[in-house]
Design a protein around this motif. Structure first.
Motif, mmCIF file in Angstrom:
data_model
loop_
_atom_site.group_PDB
_atom_site.id
_atom_site.type_symbol
_atom_site.label_atom_id
_atom_site.label_comp_id
_atom_site.label_asym_id
_atom_site.label_seq_id
_atom_site.Cartn_x
_atom_site.Cartn_y
_atom_site.Cartn_z
ATOM 1 N N LYS A 34 42.267 31.619 34.207
ATOM 2 C CA LYS A 34 43.451 32.488 34.237
ATOM 3 C C LYS A 34 44.645 31.694 33.750
ATOM 4 O O LYS A 34 44.657 30.464 33.821
ATOM 5 C CB LYS A 34 43.693 32.969 35.659
ATOM 6 C CG LYS A 34 42.697 34.024 36.076
ATOM 7 C CD LYS A 34 43.336 35.029 37.009
ATOM 8 C CE LYS A 34 42.513 36.302 37.009
ATOM 9 N NZ LYS A 34 42.463 36.955 38.274
ATOM 10 N N GLN A 35 45.653 32.400 33.291
ATOM 11 C CA GLN A 35 46.866 31.737 32.798
ATOM 12 C C GLN A 35 47.583 30.990 33.919
ATOM 13 O O GLN A 35 48.196 29.966 33.690
ATOM 14 C CB GLN A 35 47.827 32.781 32.210
ATOM 15 C CG GLN A 35 47.286 33.498 30.999
ATOM 16 C CD GLN A 35 47.141 32.577 29.803
ATOM 17 O OE1 GLN A 35 47.969 31.727 29.582
ATOM 18 N NE2 GLN A 35 46.077 32.743 29.039
ATOM 19 N N GLN A 57 43.299 24.559 34.689
ATOM 20 C CA GLN A 57 44.189 25.049 35.743
ATOM 21 C C GLN A 57 44.102 24.135 36.958
ATOM 22 O O GLN A 57 43.170 23.336 37.078
ATOM 23 C CB GLN A 57 43.813 26.482 36.121
ATOM 24 C CG GLN A 57 42.404 26.628 36.658
ATOM 25 C CD GLN A 57 41.934 28.073 36.590
ATOM 26 O OE1 GLN A 57 41.065 28.387 35.797
ATOM 27 N NE2 GLN A 57 42.501 28.944 37.404
ATOM 28 N N GLN A 116 41.524 32.513 41.962
ATOM 29 C CA GLN A 116 40.094 32.520 41.639
ATOM 30 C C GLN A 116 39.325 31.608 42.606
ATOM 31 O O GLN A 116 39.896 30.664 43.164
ATOM 32 C CB GLN A 116 39.869 32.005 40.217
ATOM 33 C CG GLN A 116 40.352 32.947 39.129
ATOM 34 C CD GLN A 116 40.265 32.290 37.762
ATOM 35 O OE1 GLN A 116 40.882 31.263 37.532
ATOM 36 N NE2 GLN A 116 39.512 32.886 36.870
ATOM 37 N N GLU A 147 39.571 36.674 42.067
ATOM 38 C CA GLU A 147 38.365 36.792 41.235
ATOM 39 C C GLU A 147 37.386 35.740 41.733
ATOM 40 O O GLU A 147 37.737 34.561 41.784
ATOM 41 C CB GLU A 147 38.763 36.512 39.793
ATOM 42 C CG GLU A 147 37.739 36.864 38.776
ATOM 43 C CD GLU A 147 38.294 36.568 37.378
ATOM 44 O OE1 GLU A 147 38.474 37.504 36.608
ATOM 45 O OE2 GLU A 147 38.546 35.374 37.085
ATOM 46 N N GLU A 213 35.520 41.058 41.690
ATOM 47 C CA GLU A 213 36.970 41.279 41.867
ATOM 48 C C GLU A 213 37.232 41.826 43.262
ATOM 49 O O GLU A 213 36.600 42.796 43.684
ATOM 50 C CB GLU A 213 37.477 42.306 40.849
ATOM 51 C CG GLU A 213 37.588 41.774 39.446
ATOM 52 C CD GLU A 213 37.922 42.873 38.443
ATOM 53 O OE1 GLU A 213 38.386 43.970 38.854
ATOM 54 O OE2 GLU A 213 37.673 42.651 37.256
#
Ligand SMILES: C[S@@+](CC[C@H](N)C(=O)[O-])C[C@H]1O[C@@H](n2cnc3c(N)ncnc32)[C@H](O)[C@@H]1O
Length: 215
Positions: A34-35, A57, A116, A147, A213
């Protein structure tokens, strides 16, 4: 023997059949970073997957064994002097916090930034009596949305006693019944590549990766 003592003894005896000398191929093939946000890696051992994830990350690993944390730091030439942090000893390096202690002591404030989870050989390291407690604990402390990347093994539990324990798709469905989506990304027989499991009596062994999710 408790499950905690079982694992501590495995580290003391250096019986680390679960530890892979490379990054898990399914992580490399399917995982999408993810960003923003931290990824929680429960029951992380000294997995090289931590190093892979750190490229993308911030990572928060949780591991019971001091030996595992020391070996991770030493073998990867990372300067990670531990310091006390609540119930944990915190080993820190850029992009990684490795908390040595029990996953059940992890609190909501420890995971505020997590978006996550990466669970490889964590859920399946726990006996059936502890699996629901483990997930209920994570679900109770993790922020939403989350997630959950899950890699499981399943086989006929009558052919072999765990660990690793068999966690079949139906059990995943039941354990994650509060999820808004459960996506099975790959499910394959891997028995041909796992002679150690054949010699323990298994006729077949499936490895599955899910992206789940939770809202
Ligand atoms: C099967 S190993 C998997 C390690 C790692 N995920 C990997 O892929 O190599 C399970 C790990 O969980 C750790 N563990 C077991 N119970 C734990 C608990 N309650 N809290 C934190 N770690 C635990 C063990 O020490 C062991 O390193």
């Amino acid at each position: 023997m408790t499950n905690d003592n079982f694992w501590l003894e495995k580290w003391e005896k250096n019986e680390l059949g679960f530890h892979l000398p490379q990054v898990h191929p399914l992580l490399k093939r399917y995982f999408l970073a993810k960003q923003s946000g931290t990824i929680l890696v429960p029951l992380c051992g000294k997995s090289l997957d931590l190093l892979y994830l750190m490229q993308y990350q911030p990572v928060l690993g949780v591991e019971l064994s001091t030996l595992a944390c020391e070996q991770f730091s030493h073998e990867n030439k990372l300067d990670m002097t531990p310091e006390k942090s609540g119930a944990f000893n915190r080993y820190h390096t850029q992009q990684l916090d490795l908390l040595q202690g029990n996953i059940f002591d992890l609190k909501h404030q420890d995971v505020l930034d997590c978006g996550q989870v990466y669970d490889r050989a964590a859920l399946i390291a726990l006996p059936q009596s502890e699996r629901k407690n483990y997930l209920d604990h994570l679900f109770s402390i993790l922020p939403r949305p989350i997630e959950y990347w899950l890699i499981t093994l399943d086989y006929s539990q009558t052919e072999m006693a765990g660990p690793p324990y068999s966690v079949a798709p139906d059990e995943v469905k039941s354990l994650f019944q509060s999820a808004s989506r459960i996506e099975c990304l790959s499910r394959k027989s891997i028995i041909d590549k796992e002679p150690a499991f054949s010699s323990r009596g298994l006729k077949d062994l499936f490895e599955t990766i899910y992206r789940i999710e939770l809202m």
